[in-house]
Scaffold this motif. Structure first.
Motif, short mmCIF file in Angstrom:
data_model
loop_
_atom_site.label_atom_id
_atom_site.label_comp_id
_atom_site.label_asym_id
_atom_site.label_seq_id
_atom_site.Cartn_x
_atom_site.Cartn_y
_atom_site.Cartn_z
N GLU A 115 -92.85 -36.81 39.77
CA GLU A 115 -91.40 -36.74 39.66
C GLU A 115 -90.81 -36.47 41.03
O GLU A 115 -91.30 -35.63 41.78
CB GLU A 115 -90.99 -35.62 38.68
N GLU A 116 -89.77 -37.23 41.38
CA GLU A 116 -89.10 -37.02 42.66
C GLU A 116 -88.16 -35.83 42.54
O GLU A 116 -87.09 -35.91 41.93
CB GLU A 116 -88.33 -38.28 43.06
N LYS A 117 -88.59 -34.70 43.10
CA LYS A 117 -87.77 -33.50 43.07
C LYS A 117 -88.24 -32.55 44.15
O LYS A 117 -89.36 -32.65 44.66
CB LYS A 117 -87.86 -32.81 41.71
N VAL A 118 -87.38 -31.60 44.51
CA VAL A 118 -87.74 -30.57 45.49
C VAL A 118 -88.70 -29.60 44.82
O VAL A 118 -88.38 -29.02 43.78
CB VAL A 118 -86.48 -29.83 45.98
N PRO A 119 -89.90 -29.40 45.39
CA PRO A 119 -90.87 -28.51 44.76
C PRO A 119 -90.53 -27.05 44.97
O PRO A 119 -89.73 -26.70 45.85
CB PRO A 119 -92.18 -28.87 45.47
N SER A 120 -91.17 -26.20 44.20
CA SER A 120 -90.99 -24.76 44.37
C SER A 120 -91.68 -24.30 45.65
O SER A 120 -92.60 -24.95 46.16
CB SER A 120 -91.57 -24.01 43.18
N ASP A 121 -91.27 -23.16 46.16
CA ASP A 121 -91.89 -22.61 47.36
C ASP A 121 -93.38 -22.33 47.12
O ASP A 121 -94.21 -22.55 48.02
CB ASP A 121 -91.19 -21.32 47.78
N ALA A 122 -93.73 -21.86 45.93
CA ALA A 122 -95.12 -21.56 45.62
C ALA A 122 -95.97 -22.82 45.63
O ALA A 122 -97.08 -22.83 46.18
CB ALA A 122 -95.22 -20.86 44.26
N ALA A 123 -95.45 -23.88 45.03
CA ALA A 123 -96.19 -25.14 45.01
C ALA A 123 -96.35 -25.70 46.41
O ALA A 123 -97.43 -26.21 46.78
CB ALA A 123 -95.49 -26.15 44.10
N LEU A 124 -95.31 -25.61 47.23
CA LEU A 124 -95.37 -26.12 48.59
C LEU A 124 -96.38 -25.33 49.42
O LEU A 124 -97.16 -25.91 50.19
CB LEU A 124 -93.98 -26.04 49.22
N THR A 125 -96.40 -24.02 49.26
CA THR A 125 -97.36 -23.18 50.00
C THR A 125 -98.79 -23.55 49.63
O THR A 125 -99.66 -23.63 50.51
CB THR A 125 -97.10 -21.70 49.69
N GLU A 126 -99.04 -23.78 48.35
CA GLU A 126 -100.40 -24.13 47.91
C GLU A 126 -100.83 -25.46 48.49
O GLU A 126 -101.95 -25.60 49.00
CB GLU A 126 -100.44 -24.18 46.38
N VAL A 127 -99.97 -26.46 48.43
CA VAL A 127 -100.33 -27.80 48.90
C VAL A 127 -100.52 -27.82 50.41
O VAL A 127 -101.41 -28.51 50.92
CB VAL A 127 -99.25 -28.82 48.45
N ARG A 128 -99.73 -27.07 51.14
CA ARG A 128 -99.84 -27.09 52.60
C ARG A 128 -101.19 -26.57 53.09
O ARG A 128 -101.60 -26.85 54.22
CB ARG A 128 -98.70 -26.29 53.22
N GLN A 129 -101.90 -25.86 52.25
CA GLN A 129 -103.25 -25.42 52.61
C GLN A 129 -104.23 -26.60 52.65
O GLN A 129 -105.32 -26.48 53.20
CB GLN A 129 -103.74 -24.36 51.62
N ARG A 130 -103.82 -27.72 52.05
CA ARG A 130 -104.67 -28.90 52.02
C ARG A 130 -104.13 -30.02 52.92
O ARG A 130 -104.41 -31.20 52.70
CB ARG A 130 -104.80 -29.41 50.58
N VAL A 131 -103.37 -29.64 53.93
CA VAL A 131 -102.80 -30.60 54.87
C VAL A 131 -103.11 -30.14 56.29
O VAL A 131 -102.98 -28.96 56.61
CB VAL A 131 -101.27 -30.71 54.67
N GLY A 132 -103.52 -31.08 57.12
CA GLY A 132 -103.76 -30.74 58.53
C GLY A 132 -104.92 -31.51 59.11
O GLY A 132 -106.02 -31.52 58.54
N ARG A 133 -104.69 -32.18 60.24
CA ARG A 133 -105.73 -32.98 60.89
C ARG A 133 -106.91 -32.12 61.33
O ARG A 133 -108.02 -32.63 61.49
CB ARG A 133 -105.15 -33.70 62.09
N GLN A 134 -106.68 -30.82 61.52
CA GLN A 134 -107.76 -29.95 61.98
C GLN A 134 -108.88 -29.84 60.95
O GLN A 134 -109.98 -29.38 61.27
CB GLN A 134 -107.21 -28.55 62.32
N HIS A 135 -108.60 -30.23 59.71
CA HIS A 135 -109.62 -30.17 58.65
C HIS A 135 -110.52 -31.40 58.62
O HIS A 135 -111.44 -31.47 57.80
CB HIS A 135 -108.94 -30.00 57.29
N LEU A 136 -110.26 -32.39 59.49
CA LEU A 136 -111.06 -33.61 59.54
C LEU A 136 -111.88 -33.65 60.82
O LEU A 136 -111.43 -33.21 61.87
CB LEU A 136 -110.15 -34.84 59.53
N HIS A 137 -113.09 -34.18 60.73
CA HIS A 137 -113.84 -34.49 61.93
C HIS A 137 -114.82 -35.62 61.65
O HIS A 137 -115.21 -35.85 60.50
CB HIS A 137 -114.57 -33.26 62.48
N ILE A 138 -115.16 -36.34 62.71
CA ILE A 138 -116.09 -37.45 62.62
C ILE A 138 -117.45 -37.00 63.11
O ILE A 138 -117.58 -36.38 64.17
CB ILE A 138 -115.59 -38.65 63.47
#
Length: 349
Positions: free
Chosen positions: A143-166
């Motif tokens: 659903e296209e909507k502004v997420p809650s702060d709690a949901a955004l905080t949780e998802v941001r833990q799974r975002v970031g190029r530093q978590h990838l390596h070759i």
């Protein structure tokens, strides 16, 4: 602002979300045996089109089309997040602390994404797919909507190029990140198609996939390939400017096709990974011209994320040909740098 402009045969509007071939019809052969060939179809949830000048000793159009569609099918099989059996979708399903052997093309794009992320201080990031899903824009968005702060905080833990390596031929992650190549895959496909056309002896062509394109040489009548840059409107298609292209890739990124409104605010599909939210500045679209369609694709997204001030400074610092369209109270204003003017003249360096 420019009005509607009808372009000649084989010319294109360019934009990430829509490409329209203007006045394409039956193309006659010249008396010397040369002809203009044209074909296209569906790819990556959108369309592609190829136009080229064929000489008598070049491969038949059916062979050219077969080679192009092989490339597009391979890119889709490797990089699409909209099919569960693609290489990147299988990687995205892996939990943290896992690796997967990947094709060289995917590892190449990971390295390009790392470069763009570093140069944008983390604003551009290939791992924003969980954010896109959360806000309703991704392949798993509900659903296209502004997420809650709690949901955004949780998802941001799974975002970031530093978590990838070759690691050799493997792509690895130390968190449950998900990679999205939508900002560079089409440009990569166009570059690969252009290289194949050149290898087949085709040196006068316009190759386009999902709005990313590359043109080289001239049309059948010797005139340059002309590309119409689309005004960032969601109600109709208007050419804001027409440029000549010879030997370069062109990409337009904009926030005017895919967005939603909530409580009077506008939220687009373009994310700044540092904030975890869609960008909120006045930059409506950016067109980049670059020798590589891949880099034009990625850079147009990067500049759109950075906005009208940071993006402009980045383009000037890195000598990137860029055309900015900025929202203003009276409509749109444009800003173009010298590199763009030089490269869009249709002359190779």
């Amino acid at each position: 602002m420019a009005g509607v402009l009808l372009l000649g045969d084989e010319d294109l509007f360019t934009g990430r979300w829509k490409v329209v071939v203007m006045l394409a019809g039956v193309l006659a052969a010249c008396g010397n045996g040369d002809s203009m060939e044209s074909f296209g179809g569906r790819t990556m949830g959108s369309t592609y089109s190829i136009k080229y000048v064929r000489h008598a000793n070049l491969p038949v159009p059916a062979q050219v089309r077969s080679e192009v569609e092989k490339i597009l099918a391979e890119v889709d099989k490797q990089m699409s997040t909209y099919r569960s059996d693609s290489d990147i979708s299988r990687f995205n399903e892996l939990p943290a602390d896992r690796c997967q052997t990947m094709p060289a093309s995917i590892l190449e794009l990971i390295r390009v994404g790392e470069q763009l992320s570093q140069q944008s201080e983390g604003s551009y990031d290939l791992t924003v797919e969980p954010l896109m899903n959360l806000w309703g824009f991704g392949p798993q968005g509900r659903e296209e909507k502004v997420p809650s702060d709690a949901a955004l905080t949780e998802v941001r833990q799974r975002v970031g190029r530093q978590h990838l390596h070759i690691d050799g031929h493997q792509l690895c992650k130390d968190a449950a990140v998900e990679v999205d190549f939508n900002s560079i895959a089409a440009g990569y496909a166009v570059d690969t198609i252009a290289a194949k056309l050149e290898a087949m002896g085709i040196h006068n062509y316009l190759a386009e996939a999902t709005g990313e394109l590359k043109a080289a040489g001239k049309k059948l009548d010797g005139s340059p390939w002309k590309i119409a840059l689309e005004e960032p409107r969601d109600d109709q298609q208007v050419a804001q400017r027409v440029i000549n292209v010879d030997g370069y890739g062109v990409s337009t990124s904009g926030d005017y096709r895919n967005y939603f409104k909530q409580d009077g605010r506008r939220f687009s599909h373009t994310f700044d990974a540092r904030t975890g939210a869609p960008v909120s500045h006045a930059l409506a679209s950016v067109t980049v011209i670059h020798p590589s369609a891949l880099m034009a694709d990625g850079l147009s997204t990067l500049l759109l994320i950075l906005g009208p001030e940071r993006g402009w400074d980045y383009a000037e610092t890195h000598n990137i040909g860029a055309f900015f369209v900025i929202r203003a109270d009276t409509g749109f204003v444009t800003r173009t740098n010298q590199a763009f003017e030089r490269l869009s003249s249709g002359k190779t360096e």
